[in-house]
Design a protein around this motif. Structure first.
Motif, PDB file in Angstrom:
ATOM      1  N   ASP A 153       0.822  -1.205   0.000  1.00  0.00           N
ATOM      2  CA  ASP A 153       0.000   0.000   0.000  1.00  0.00           C
ATOM      3  C   ASP A 153       0.858   1.258   0.000  1.00  0.00           C
ATOM      4  OD1 ASP A 153      -2.259  -1.599   0.004  1.00  0.00           O
ATOM      5  OD2 ASP A 153      -2.650  -1.352   2.157  1.00  0.00           O
ATOM      6  N   ILE A 154       1.916   1.272   0.810  1.00  0.00           N
ATOM      7  CA  ILE A 154       2.815   2.429   0.867  1.00  0.00           C
ATOM      8  C   ILE A 154       3.456   2.657  -0.502  1.00  0.00           C
ATOM      9  CG2 ILE A 154       5.001   3.285   1.815  1.00  0.00           C
ATOM     10  CD1 ILE A 154       4.246   1.777   4.450  1.00  0.00           C
ATOM     11  N   CYS A 155       3.922   1.588  -1.116  1.00  0.00           N
ATOM     12  CA  CYS A 155       4.558   1.710  -2.431  1.00  0.00           C
ATOM     13  C   CYS A 155       3.592   2.271  -3.463  1.00  0.00           C
ATOM     14  CB  CYS A 155       5.078   0.346  -2.897  1.00  0.00           C
ATOM     15  SG  CYS A 155       6.459  -0.275  -1.915  1.00  0.00           S
ATOM     16  N   ARG A 156       2.402   1.720  -3.498  1.00  0.00           N
ATOM     17  CA  ARG A 156       1.416   2.178  -4.484  1.00  0.00           C
ATOM     18  C   ARG A 156       1.012   3.635  -4.235  1.00  0.00           C
ATOM     19  NH1 ARG A 156      -0.374  -3.372  -3.939  1.00  0.00           N
ATOM     20  NH2 ARG A 156       0.340  -4.456  -5.795  1.00  0.00           N
ATOM     21  N   HIS A 168       2.898   5.860  -3.385  1.00  0.00           N
ATOM     22  CA  HIS A 168       4.006   6.669  -3.904  1.00  0.00           C
ATOM     23  C   HIS A 168       4.273   6.410  -5.388  1.00  0.00           C
ATOM     24  CE1 HIS A 168       4.623   7.333   0.357  1.00  0.00           C
ATOM     25  NE2 HIS A 168       5.335   8.384   0.002  1.00  0.00           N
ATOM     26  N   GLY A 169       3.347   5.717  -6.051  1.00  0.00           N
ATOM     27  CA  GLY A 169       3.439   5.519  -7.500  1.00  0.00           C
ATOM     28  C   GLY A 169       4.391   4.423  -7.943  1.00  0.00           C
ATOM     29  N   LEU A 170       4.765   3.541  -7.031  1.00  0.00           N
ATOM     30  CA  LEU A 170       5.655   2.440  -7.388  1.00  0.00           C
ATOM     31  C   LEU A 170       4.991   1.102  -7.121  1.00  0.00           C
ATOM     32  CD1 LEU A 170       9.096   3.494  -5.824  1.00  0.00           C
ATOM     33  CD2 LEU A 170       8.337   3.776  -8.174  1.00  0.00           C
ATOM     34  N   LEU A 177       7.814  -4.321  -6.297  1.00  0.00           N
ATOM     35  CA  LEU A 177       9.087  -4.769  -6.877  1.00  0.00           C
ATOM     36  C   LEU A 177       9.978  -3.593  -7.265  1.00  0.00           C
ATOM     37  CD1 LEU A 177       8.395  -7.917  -9.077  1.00  0.00           C
ATOM     38  CD2 LEU A 177       9.889  -7.719  -7.087  1.00  0.00           C
ATOM     39  N   GLN A 178       9.372  -2.523  -7.769  1.00  0.00           N
ATOM     40  CA  GLN A 178      10.175  -1.345  -8.092  1.00  0.00           C
ATOM     41  C   GLN A 178      10.818  -0.785  -6.823  1.00  0.00           C
ATOM     42  OE1 GLN A 178       7.032   0.843 -10.016  1.00  0.00           O
ATOM     43  NE2 GLN A 178       7.832   0.411 -12.055  1.00  0.00           N
ATOM     44  N   TYR A 179      10.050  -0.725  -5.750  1.00  0.00           N
ATOM     45  CA  TYR A 179      10.605  -0.250  -4.481  1.00  0.00           C
ATOM     46  C   TYR A 179      11.735  -1.168  -4.010  1.00  0.00           C
ATOM     47  CZ  TYR A 179      11.221   0.280   0.511  1.00  0.00           C
ATOM     48  OH  TYR A 179      11.791   0.416   1.748  1.00  0.00           O
ATOM     49  N   GLN A 180      11.523  -2.473  -4.089  1.00  0.00           N
ATOM     50  CA  GLN A 180      12.560  -3.402  -3.637  1.00  0.00           C
ATOM     51  C   GLN A 180      13.847  -3.233  -4.435  1.00  0.00           C
ATOM     52  OE1 GLN A 180      11.348  -7.550  -2.881  1.00  0.00           O
ATOM     53  NE2 GLN A 180       9.245  -6.758  -2.945  1.00  0.00           N
ATOM     54  N   GLY A 224      15.062   8.261  -7.661  1.00  0.00           N
ATOM     55  CA  GLY A 224      14.870   6.916  -7.111  1.00  0.00           C
ATOM     56  C   GLY A 224      15.318   6.821  -5.667  1.00  0.00           C
ATOM     57  N   ALA A 225      16.438   7.464  -5.358  1.00  0.00           N
ATOM     58  CA  ALA A 225      16.949   7.445  -3.980  1.00  0.00           C
ATOM     59  C   ALA A 225      15.987   8.166  -3.044  1.00  0.00           C
ATOM     60  CB  ALA A 225      18.333   8.088  -3.921  1.00  0.00           C
ATOM     61  N   GLU A 226      15.457   9.279  -3.484  1.00  0.00           N
ATOM     62  CA  GLU A 226      14.520  10.045  -2.644  1.00  0.00           C
ATOM     63  C   GLU A 226      13.250   9.244  -2.382  1.00  0.00           C
ATOM     64  OE1 GLU A 226      12.523  12.538  -0.304  1.00  0.00           O
ATOM     65  OE2 GLU A 226      14.644  12.644  -0.793  1.00  0.00           O
ATOM     66  N   LEU A 227      12.701   8.621  -3.418  1.00  0.00           N
ATOM     67  CA  LEU A 227      11.504   7.784  -3.245  1.00  0.00           C
ATOM     68  C   LEU A 227      11.782   6.620  -2.301  1.00  0.00           C
ATOM     69  CD1 LEU A 227       9.752   7.445  -6.724  1.00  0.00           C
ATOM     70  CD2 LEU A 227       8.679   8.056  -4.555  1.00  0.00           C
ATOM     71  N   ALA A 228      12.913   5.951  -2.489  1.00  0.00           N
ATOM     72  CA  ALA A 228      13.261   4.810  -1.637  1.00  0.00           C
ATOM     73  C   ALA A 228      13.391   5.247  -0.180  1.00  0.00           C
ATOM     74  CB  ALA A 228      14.552   4.157  -2.120  1.00  0.00           C
ATOM     75  N   ARG A 229      14.025   6.383   0.052  1.00  0.00           N
ATOM     76  CA  ARG A 229      14.187   6.877   1.426  1.00  0.00           C
ATOM     77  C   ARG A 229      12.833   7.217   2.054  1.00  0.00           C
ATOM     78  NH1 ARG A 229      19.058   9.069  -0.868  1.00  0.00           N
ATOM     79  NH2 ARG A 229      20.835   8.292   0.335  1.00  0.00           N
ATOM     80  N   ARG A 230      11.986   7.877   1.293  1.00  0.00           N
ATOM     81  CA  ARG A 230      10.669   8.255   1.806  1.00  0.00           C
ATOM     82  C   ARG A 230       9.835   7.017   2.158  1.00  0.00           C
ATOM     83  NH1 ARG A 230       7.780  11.317  -2.440  1.00  0.00           N
ATOM     84  NH2 ARG A 230       9.802  12.327  -2.586  1.00  0.00           N
TER      85      ARG A 230
END
Length: 137
Positions: free
Chosen positions: A30-33, A35-37, A40-43, A106-112
């Protein structure tokens, strides 16, 4: 009955563990979605950000971390590259090797997203008394 047969308590523990793991994964999805990812993209981004000893990984290394097939990882990197999250670069040491690097977006999204996972990770750490896990803030 065999001496090594699983007991009702064993099944209860396994059931509880799988339930807690699924709760974590569902919240993560849910968190990933949000944020628009995709998860698997987040991982993929997370593994690039958390890769030990360097700031990039090969497709093969990412496939191992994701427990995915090589061709599926290539497709995932392609999608992340199209979104401006990662980029491929030829290796300086071995021109046959391609490095996958995390871009600023990508780094900013992953950190958030990783920050939003911390409360549930703390819960799991407490729930399962996980020795050897580093203490989370």
């Amino acid at each position: 009955m065999r001496d090594d047969a699983l007991t009702k308590r064993d099944f209860q523990r396994l059931s509880h563990f799988r339930y807690q793991l699924r709760v974590f994964l569902r919240q993560s999805e849910d968190i990933c979605r949000d944020h628009g990812l995709t998860p698997l993209q987040y991982q993929l981004l997370l593994h690039l950000l958390g890769f030990e000893g360097r700031e990039w990984a090969s497709i093969g290394e990412l496939a191992e971390r994701l427990q995915a097939k090589h061709h599926g990882t290539v497709a995932l990197v392609n999608r992340c590259e199209q979104l401006g999250l990662v980029e491929r670069r030829p290796s300086r040491g071995d021109r046959r090797r391609i490095e996958v690097h995390l871009l600023a977006r990508g780094a900013e999204l992953a950190r958030r997203i990783a920050e939003l996972h911390q409360p549930e990770l703390r819960h799991l750490q407490e729930e399962f008394h996980l020795p050897g896990w580093p203490d989370l803030p």
